[in-house]
Enzyme design. Structure first.
Site: not given
Lengths: 335, 444
Positions: B258, B390
């Site tokens: 997205d 991350e």
């Protein structure tokens, strides 16, 4: 002695060339050339497209373009074809945090479509540098317009009140520009499509709409509170109704992204515009189409309106809580 | 006497230059009867002028009596020649743009344009049919491997469609799509085939306890962990199965379906700039080989002026270990970015938990394939606390000072963390309750 001679000779060589470039080319050559009669070029008089190659006329130059293209298989945008009708895509846009992102991914889509002319109309008093720069960098064939929606028409806060038609003034300006540019009896072949900057378009859609003779229609996903809305098509291939729940008795119960109009039809009916005042929610498209065409003239596309080629996606408003009152991030960085 | 001859020759040379049409009248490139002229003819005329100029120069300098200037003689005349060719190139660059020969070449142009359009269409078809085959053996650039986790929802097809349209512009890109599903869905399969990209279609279902439930906020549980790990696993296996020097070259990027990606992050120089610069090269080399040096000057000048990235330096593709750049609309701010001082990343500018080891979004970094293959155990940790996904991956791989800042020293936003609204399906649900829902045979 030899020094002066050399200097004189060099001056004699340099001076005429300087004159040639500055004075001679500017004034002498231009009046000698015949006036541009090509309508297509007139149509793009306002656009600052970066087709520098098109302006040059040496046959050598055009051949050279082919040499480069074999190295870059992905040529954006595709080369202009003289046989395909131009698709004029009208996109109203307004300034908000996701504007650049929306326009970026829309350009990524449009760069695949040959013979496309993008009319981007900003809802602002002046053309913003963000949009101008974005348009220049894409290399698309574009026209950059702007008109500000008067305050009493603007949406209050961010409630999406369907009674206030958004982007109407901008679309009308684009229609007016097309009519002014092409004139009434133009033989220009073209298709006009209203594309919002947050929708998603498949490339097949643009190819389907190119064969529009008057007005063509197709299903649109995620509108009217349904998975998709579509026109009802009978066995003869004619549209006879609308498969929708929200007020299916509208003259044209279709979303802005669900139809395309032939340019000649737009030009031949110069009084057809989107109605601004007194338009009920969902009737905006009807206000234009009513003046252009009747239900029986509609051409169903996308395999007789059985395939979905355009999605009415909406982007979430980004949560910017951490910006605080003063703005945490550097406002000079464009997003 | 000598002087008179010399200056007469000089004057004739000027005459030839300032009045090209007078020359044209006396030559076979006559403009009589033709209201417009083509640039091609002017170019030929320009050649003629050059020859006359050369003769003139040789004469002017050849009459020098001082033998000591014999060397300078050659030097000076070639200098003069270089000067004149510089000016001629300049004139061609600027003057050529004003020329309009559309009337003259119109019929030929129409045919050429039509044929070119058809050629392009055929090229597209060929490219699409070859896209799903093995990637090319000799890539000129390192391949970008994009790992995209995706899951079935209403807007899935729309998101993947516009993502594929962006990727279609990037050469040497290999799209790895990992579905959150126990088996490959026909929707995604069809989409990948029709996209025309080089792709790999994988699937890996998320464990039930890790899955977000209906009504859960999106930040509650980390998403796409198993899928990204599966992508990494496939990549490592695939590279191991095909050993070879070239296979180690590449960049790995995690792209969510997205987000919005500008082509600049993949290092795509706009071809219209390249073609105009390249055409200049071709034109000059075909006419005046000695003007290559001049062309290079204009090319570099063109680059700097238009402010795009020259062909040599890259964005993502030149990653040696891990490169980073700003991401827009994330972390509750307009953008998050690494702060760069002296070409090195010193800290991260973010509003949310900046004490994380790598406080950036998934879309804000890319790693080199070599690094991924050298650390076969590195993967995303699904148990990491919120926002540390991350960091859990990058911690063992790289330190902050080894990060390579891109996007103009992390001053430009080229990726945006956009999110798509969930479409309102109230009426659909009401209809389905009545058994009159929209046709599910139609894929949306």
């Amino acid at each position: 002695m030899p020094k002066r001679r050399d200097i004189v000779a060099i001056v004699l060589i340099v001076l005429p060339w300087t004159l040639l470039i500055t004075v001679w080319h500017q004034s002498a050559i231009t009046p000698l050339l015949a006036k541009r009669k090509d309508d297509r070029r007139d149509g793009r008089a306002n656009s600052r497209n970066t087709f520098a190659l098109k302006e040059s006329c040496s046959l050598q130059n055009r051949d050279i373009v082919e040499v480069v293209r074999t190295e870059y298989v992905y040529s954006r945008p595709p080369p202009w074809s003289d046989v395909l009708p131009t698709i004029h895509v009208i996109t109203p846009t307004y300034s908000r945090p996701v504007q650049k992102a929306e326009l970026t991914r829309l350009t990524n889509t449009l760069l695949h479509v040959p013979n496309l002319h993008w009319l981007l109309v900003e809802d602002s008093q002046r053309r913003t540098t963000l949009v101008s720069r974005l348009l220049q960098e894409t290399g698309l064939n574009y026209t950059h317009l702007n008109v500000e929606t008067p305050r009493n028409y603007k949406v209050r806060g961010d409630t999406r009140d369907p009674r206030i038609p958004r982007g109407t003034i901008q679309r009308n300006l684009a229609l007016r520009w097309l009519r002014e540019t092409f004139g009434r009896n133009s033989s220009q072949s073209g298709i006009v499509y209203f594309a919002d900057d947050d929708n998603t378009y498949s490339l097949k859609l643009f190819e389907e709409m190119r064969s529009t003779k008057k007005v063509s229609v197709w299903p649109v996903a995620f509108v009217g509170g349904l998975r998709y809305e579509s026109p009802k098509v009978n066995t003869l291939g004619k549209v006879y109704g609308w498969k929708t729940v929200f007020d299916p008795h509208r003259p044209f119960a279709i979303d802005m992204a669900g139809f395309a109009v032939n340019l000649r039809l737009i030009l031949s009916k110069p009084q057809a515009y989107f109605k601004l005042r007194g338009v009920k929610g969902g009737y905006q498209e009807s206000s234009l189409l009513r003046e252009l065409v009747t239900l029986s003239d509609l051409e169903p596309k996308a395999a007789n309106c059985t395939k979905v080629l355009v999605w009415h996606t909406r982007t979430e408003k980004p949560v910017l809580v951490n910006e605080g009152k003063k703005g945490f991030t550097d406002s000079n960085v464009e997003i | 006497m000598v002087k008179a001859v010399k200056y007469t020759c000089a004057f004739v040379g000027i005459l030839f230059k300032i009045f090209p049409y007078s020359l044209a009248l006396t030559s076979k490139y006559s403009y009589r009867g033709q209201p417009q002229n083509t640039w091609k003819e002017l170019a030929l005329l320009h050649d003629l002028q050059h020859i006359s100029l050369l003769l003139l120069e040789l004469h002017v300098f050849g009459r020098c009596h001082f033998p000591i200037f014999l060397i300078l003689k050659l030097g000076k005349s070639s200098l003069a020649f270089v000067l004149s060719t510089v000016l001629s190139v300049t004139s061609q660059t600027f003057a050529g743009q004003r020329c309009d020969c559309s009337e003259h070449d119109m019929p030929k142009d129409r045919t050429i344009s039509r044929l070119r359009g058809e050629l392009h269409r055929f090229q597209e078809q060929i490219r699409k049919s070859e896209a799903t085959k093995q990637p090319q053996k000799q890539p000129a650039k390192p391949t970008i491997f994009v790992i995209t986790p995706t899951y079935a929802r209403l807007v899935q097809k729309a998101e993947l469609t516009r993502l594929s349209q962006t990727f279609l512009h990037v050469p040497q890109l290999h799209w790895i799509v990992v579905e959150d599903s126990p088996h490959k869905t026909p929707l995604v399969t069809d989409l990948m085939v029709k996209s025309g990209l080089t792709y790999t279609h994988l699937h890996m279902p998320t464990a039930k306890d890790r899955k977000l439930l209906e009504g859960d906020p999106s930040w509650l549980k980390p998403r796409g962990v198993e899928q990204r790990n599966e992508g990494l696993r496939w990549l490592r296996e695939d590279r191991r199965a095909h050993p070879g020097g070239d296979n180690q070259q590449g960049v790995v990027y995690f792209a969510d379906d997205d987000n919005t990606y500008s082509l600049q992050i993949f290092d795509e120089v706009g071809p219209q700039h390249v073609t105009s610069a390249f055409s200049l090269l071709m034109k000059t080399t075909s006419l005046h080989i000695r003007e290559v040096a001049v062309f290079l000057f204009f090319y570099c000048h063109n680059c700097r002026r238009k402010n795009y990235y020259p062909l040599v330096s890259c964005q993502m593709r030149s990653t040696q270990r891990v490169s980073v750049w700003p991401v827009g609309l994330v972390g509750g701010m307009k953008y998050e970015r690494p702060v760069v001082e002296g070409g090195k990343v010193v800290r991260f500018h973010t509003g949310w938990r900046p004490s994380r080891p790598f406080p950036m979004d998934m879309a804000g970094f890319a790693l080199s394939l070599k690094l991924v293959l050298a650390n076969p155990e590195a993967c995303f940790d699904g148990d990491a606390p919120m926002g540390f996904l991350e960091s859990s991956f990058l911690q063992g791989l790289v330190t902050m000072d080894e990060l390579e800042p891109k996007a103009d020293n992390c001053s430009k936003v080229l990726v945006w963390h956009t999110r798509t609204e969930k479409p309102k399906m109230k009426r659909e649900e009401a209809l389905q309750a009545q058994g009159l829902g929209s046709d599910h045979g139609v894929e949306v």
